[in-house]
Structures are given as C-alpha cells and as structure tokens.
Design a protein around this motif. Structure first.
Motif, short mmCIF file in Angstrom:
data_model
loop_
_atom_site.label_atom_id
_atom_site.label_comp_id
_atom_site.label_asym_id
_atom_site.label_seq_id
_atom_site.Cartn_x
_atom_site.Cartn_y
_atom_site.Cartn_z
N LYS A 66 -22.10 -5.34 27.48
CA LYS A 66 -20.87 -5.80 28.12
C LYS A 66 -19.61 -5.12 27.57
N GLU A 67 -19.62 -4.76 26.28
CA GLU A 67 -18.44 -4.11 25.72
C GLU A 67 -18.22 -2.73 26.34
N THR A 68 -19.31 -1.97 26.48
CA THR A 68 -19.22 -0.64 27.07
C THR A 68 -18.80 -0.73 28.54
N LEU A 69 -19.41 -1.68 29.23
CA LEU A 69 -19.09 -1.84 30.64
C LEU A 69 -17.63 -2.24 30.84
N LEU A 70 -17.15 -3.17 30.02
CA LEU A 70 -15.75 -3.57 30.13
C LEU A 70 -14.82 -2.40 29.81
N GLY A 71 -15.14 -1.62 28.78
CA GLY A 71 -14.34 -0.45 28.46
C GLY A 71 -14.30 0.55 29.61
N ALA A 72 -15.45 0.73 30.25
CA ALA A 72 -15.51 1.65 31.39
C ALA A 72 -14.65 1.12 32.54
N PHE A 73 -14.73 -0.18 32.79
CA PHE A 73 -13.90 -0.77 33.85
C PHE A 73 -12.42 -0.63 33.53
N MET A 74 -12.05 -0.80 32.27
CA MET A 74 -10.64 -0.66 31.88
C MET A 74 -10.17 0.78 32.07
N ALA A 75 -11.03 1.75 31.73
CA ALA A 75 -10.69 3.15 31.94
C ALA A 75 -10.55 3.44 33.43
N LEU A 76 -11.44 2.87 34.21
CA LEU A 76 -11.40 3.04 35.66
C LEU A 76 -10.10 2.47 36.23
N ALA A 77 -9.71 1.30 35.74
CA ALA A 77 -8.45 0.71 36.20
C ALA A 77 -7.27 1.60 35.84
N GLY A 78 -7.31 2.22 34.68
CA GLY A 78 -6.25 3.14 34.28
C GLY A 78 -6.17 4.35 35.19
N ILE A 79 -7.33 4.84 35.62
CA ILE A 79 -7.36 5.99 36.53
C ILE A 79 -6.76 5.60 37.88
N PHE A 80 -7.05 4.39 38.36
CA PHE A 80 -6.51 3.96 39.65
C PHE A 80 -4.99 3.81 39.60
#
Length: 110
Positions: A66-80
C-alpha cells in the motif's frame, strides 16, 4: 350558541395546529431528501472506488504494497497537475483506451 370571537379563536387554534403539522411534514420531507442525496453521493463515490480497483487489477498492481501504491498515486496526481506533462497523459489515455477496447472486444466474443 358561541360568539363570533369564540369561533374565530377556535379557527385560529385549528389553523395553528394545521401549520404545526405542515411544518413537521416539511421537515421530515427535507430530511428524507438529504438522506437520499447523501446516499446517492456515497453510491457514486463507491462506484468510482470499485472502478479504480478494477483498473488496478487490469494493470496488475493489486499485489503492490500500500505504501508503494499510494506513492505512485501521489506522483500520478502531481503529473496531472503539471500542464507540461500533457503529452504523457495523452499517451497514457491512448494506451488505456486501447486496452479497455481490446478487453471489451474479447468479452463480447465470449
């Protein structure tokens, strides 16, 4: 016989009681509408969550911690939020649309 004043007073009390019942009815209708609106919003939010879970399954990332997945989602949100990344987002959208279309076509053939 009752006087006109007594009749008027009785009608006044009846009107007050009727108004009280109408107000209680209005309050209960409003509460019911609020509950229904809240339920509909919750249902829509849950549908989106299930959809994201299904997309995560298609992408093969359900096994991530879950930590990796949340970090990936946060990075994705930053890209958007970065307008300079519009080409990347467009490429992701194209790849995703292609995968969903392919899965839809496969599902229809079965």
């Amino acid at each position: 016989m009752t006087s006109q004043a007594q009749d008027a007073k009785m009608r006044h009390l009846a009107a007050l009681e009727s108004a009280k019942r109408a107000k209680e009815t209005l309050i209960s209708i409003r509460k019911a509408q609020e509950r229904k609106t809240k339920f509909i919003k919750c249902k829509g939010r849950n549908q989106k969550r299930f959809m994201v879970g299904g997309l995560a399954d298609i992408a093969g990332i359900l096994e991530m911690d879950k930590e990796t997945l949340l970090g990936a989602f946060m990075a994705l949100a930053g890209i958007f939020n970065d307008s300079a990344e519009s080409a990347t987002i467009a490429a992701w959208k194209l790849a995703g649309a292609s995968e969903l279309a392919q899965r839809g076509a496969t599902r229809l053939k079965k």
